[in-house]
Write a protein that holds these residues in place. Sequence first.
Motif, PDB file in Angstrom:
ATOM      1  N   GLU A  98    -100.710 -10.646 -56.587  1.00 16.12           N
ATOM      2  CA  GLU A  98    -101.019 -10.683 -55.057  1.00 16.12           C
ATOM      3  C   GLU A  98    -100.036 -11.016 -54.186  1.00 16.12           C
ATOM      4  O   GLU A  98     -99.089 -12.192 -54.367  1.00 16.12           O
ATOM      5  N   PRO A  99     -99.858 -10.143 -53.226  1.00 17.01           N
ATOM      6  CA  PRO A  99     -98.647 -10.480 -52.374  1.00 17.01           C
ATOM      7  C   PRO A  99     -98.746 -11.754 -51.593  1.00 17.01           C
ATOM      8  O   PRO A  99     -97.555 -12.618 -51.253  1.00 17.01           O
ATOM      9  N   ASP A 100     -99.833 -12.291 -51.243  1.00 11.38           N
ATOM     10  CA  ASP A 100     -99.910 -13.821 -50.691  1.00 11.38           C
ATOM     11  C   ASP A 100     -99.337 -15.032 -51.372  1.00 11.38           C
ATOM     12  O   ASP A 100     -98.847 -15.578 -51.127  1.00 11.38           O
ATOM     13  N   SER A 101     -99.804 -14.758 -52.893  1.00 11.60           N
ATOM     14  CA  SER A 101     -99.225 -15.852 -53.651  1.00 11.60           C
ATOM     15  C   SER A 101     -97.704 -15.556 -54.259  1.00 11.60           C
ATOM     16  O   SER A 101     -96.980 -16.428 -54.600  1.00 11.60           O
ATOM     17  N   THR A 102     -97.351 -14.121 -54.534  1.00 16.80           N
ATOM     18  CA  THR A 102     -96.182 -13.856 -55.008  1.00 16.80           C
ATOM     19  C   THR A 102     -94.990 -14.260 -54.385  1.00 16.80           C
ATOM     20  O   THR A 102     -94.136 -14.589 -54.625  1.00 16.80           O
ATOM     21  N   LEU A 103     -95.169 -14.336 -52.877  1.00 19.15           N
ATOM     22  CA  LEU A 103     -94.246 -14.660 -51.869  1.00 19.15           C
ATOM     23  C   LEU A 103     -93.521 -16.057 -52.247  1.00 19.15           C
ATOM     24  O   LEU A 103     -92.606 -16.339 -52.031  1.00 19.15           O
ATOM     25  N   ASP A 104     -94.539 -16.833 -52.716  1.00 21.67           N
ATOM     26  CA  ASP A 104     -94.378 -18.297 -52.843  1.00 21.67           C
ATOM     27  C   ASP A 104     -93.192 -18.631 -54.249  1.00 21.67           C
ATOM     28  O   ASP A 104     -92.363 -19.062 -54.231  1.00 21.67           O
ATOM     29  N   TYR A 105     -93.598 -17.584 -54.970  1.00 25.16           N
ATOM     30  CA  TYR A 105     -92.746 -17.804 -56.356  1.00 25.16           C
ATOM     31  C   TYR A 105     -91.482 -17.022 -56.043  1.00 25.16           C
ATOM     32  O   TYR A 105     -90.513 -17.379 -56.574  1.00 25.16           O
ATOM     33  N   MET A 106     -91.444 -15.902 -55.368  1.00 26.97           N
ATOM     34  CA  MET A 106     -90.184 -15.480 -55.015  1.00 26.97           C
ATOM     35  C   MET A 106     -89.355 -16.291 -54.326  1.00 26.97           C
ATOM     36  O   MET A 106     -88.150 -16.319 -54.631  1.00 26.97           O
ATOM     37  N   ALA A 107     -89.783 -16.872 -53.206  1.00 26.16           N
ATOM     38  CA  ALA A 107     -89.098 -17.971 -52.440  1.00 26.16           C
ATOM     39  C   ALA A 107     -88.623 -19.024 -53.383  1.00 26.16           C
ATOM     40  O   ALA A 107     -87.527 -19.488 -53.266  1.00 26.16           O
ATOM     41  N   ALA A 108     -89.446 -19.416 -54.203  1.00 26.59           N
ATOM     42  CA  ALA A 108     -89.062 -20.574 -55.257  1.00 26.59           C
ATOM     43  C   ALA A 108     -87.730 -20.189 -56.255  1.00 26.59           C
ATOM     44  O   ALA A 108     -86.886 -20.850 -56.599  1.00 26.59           O
ATOM     45  N   VAL A 109     -87.883 -18.861 -56.696  1.00 27.76           N
ATOM     46  CA  VAL A 109     -86.575 -18.242 -57.338  1.00 27.76           C
ATOM     47  C   VAL A 109     -85.487 -18.270 -56.543  1.00 27.76           C
ATOM     48  O   VAL A 109     -84.645 -18.678 -57.115  1.00 27.76           O
ATOM     49  N   ILE A 110     -85.452 -17.952 -55.539  1.00 22.90           N
ATOM     50  CA  ILE A 110     -84.350 -17.909 -54.434  1.00 22.90           C
ATOM     51  C   ILE A 110     -83.766 -19.376 -54.220  1.00 22.90           C
ATOM     52  O   ILE A 110     -82.654 -19.663 -54.462  1.00 22.90           O
ATOM     53  N   LYS A 111     -84.765 -20.189 -53.925  1.00 22.80           N
ATOM     54  CA  LYS A 111     -84.521 -21.611 -53.577  1.00 22.80           C
ATOM     55  C   LYS A 111     -83.821 -22.277 -55.034  1.00 22.80           C
ATOM     56  O   LYS A 111     -82.913 -22.900 -54.733  1.00 22.80           O
ATOM     57  N   LEU A 112     -84.594 -21.949 -56.030  1.00 18.56           N
ATOM     58  CA  LEU A 112     -83.766 -22.636 -57.401  1.00 18.56           C
ATOM     59  C   LEU A 112     -82.408 -22.132 -57.487  1.00 18.56           C
ATOM     60  O   LEU A 112     -81.627 -22.903 -57.824  1.00 18.56           O
ATOM     61  N   SER A 113     -82.079 -20.786 -57.279  1.00 20.86           N
ATOM     62  CA  SER A 113     -80.800 -20.444 -57.325  1.00 20.86           C
ATOM     63  C   SER A 113     -79.816 -20.967 -56.319  1.00 20.86           C
ATOM     64  O   SER A 113     -78.694 -21.322 -56.782  1.00 20.86           O
ATOM     65  N   ILE A 114     -80.157 -20.977 -55.161  1.00 17.62           N
ATOM     66  CA  ILE A 114     -79.430 -21.841 -54.041  1.00 17.62           C
ATOM     67  C   ILE A 114     -79.065 -23.297 -54.481  1.00 17.62           C
ATOM     68  O   ILE A 114     -77.998 -23.695 -54.541  1.00 17.62           O
ATOM     69  N   ASP A 115     -80.109 -23.841 -54.854  1.00 14.22           N
ATOM     70  CA  ASP A 115     -79.894 -25.272 -55.216  1.00 14.22           C
ATOM     71  C   ASP A 115     -79.059 -25.338 -56.508  1.00 14.22           C
ATOM     72  O   ASP A 115     -78.221 -26.238 -56.728  1.00 14.22           O
TER      73      ASP A 115
END
Length: 181
Positions: A98-115
């Motif tokens: 679902e687009p509304d929920s998957t965006l949170d997981y996408m952002a978390a994967v990117i944040k995890l990489s940056i951190d």
Amino acid sequence: ARPEFAACADLQDSYRLWSCRERIWREQFAGKTTGGKSWPNDRFGRVFFQPLYAGQTFGLGQLNPLTALKVNDLVHQVTGRPKLDINDAPEVYKTIMEPDSTLDYMAAVIKLSIDAYRNIAKVDISGNPGITATLYNLGNVITRAESMREKRQKNPNALPEENYYGWLINDKLPELQQAIR
């Protein structure tokens, strides 16, 4: 519940917990006979989370259930969303599709990489969409950040490099930025 995974039991962070389970799978199960059972020589996520889908990823972010479970804590902490439950597979799949929920997981994967790169490798990748896209594409960001740290100990000027996906993102960045305005 298998005893081989006991080493992971005390890990509280979802990324480290699922990474530990994935490592033990590779070391003790994949392509081996363990506990009297022969196990397929395949990726952990594919064997246990996608047997009907042959390793496909799902939704806007092309996530697989294992990736979502790895960032489960971060998504819950930032958004307040209920944590995904491994025993409720339909909800895990629904969440990543679902687009509304998957965006949170996408952002978390990117944040995890940056951190991970900031804290482990001491490299700020936050301004390079090609690097963050590469890491999103490849996964295993903690291991990759640790590897980058080792490279930088030998060569302090070493920097992460884009793969084809990251190169394309950086090459097309002006067009992508125009498209999202």
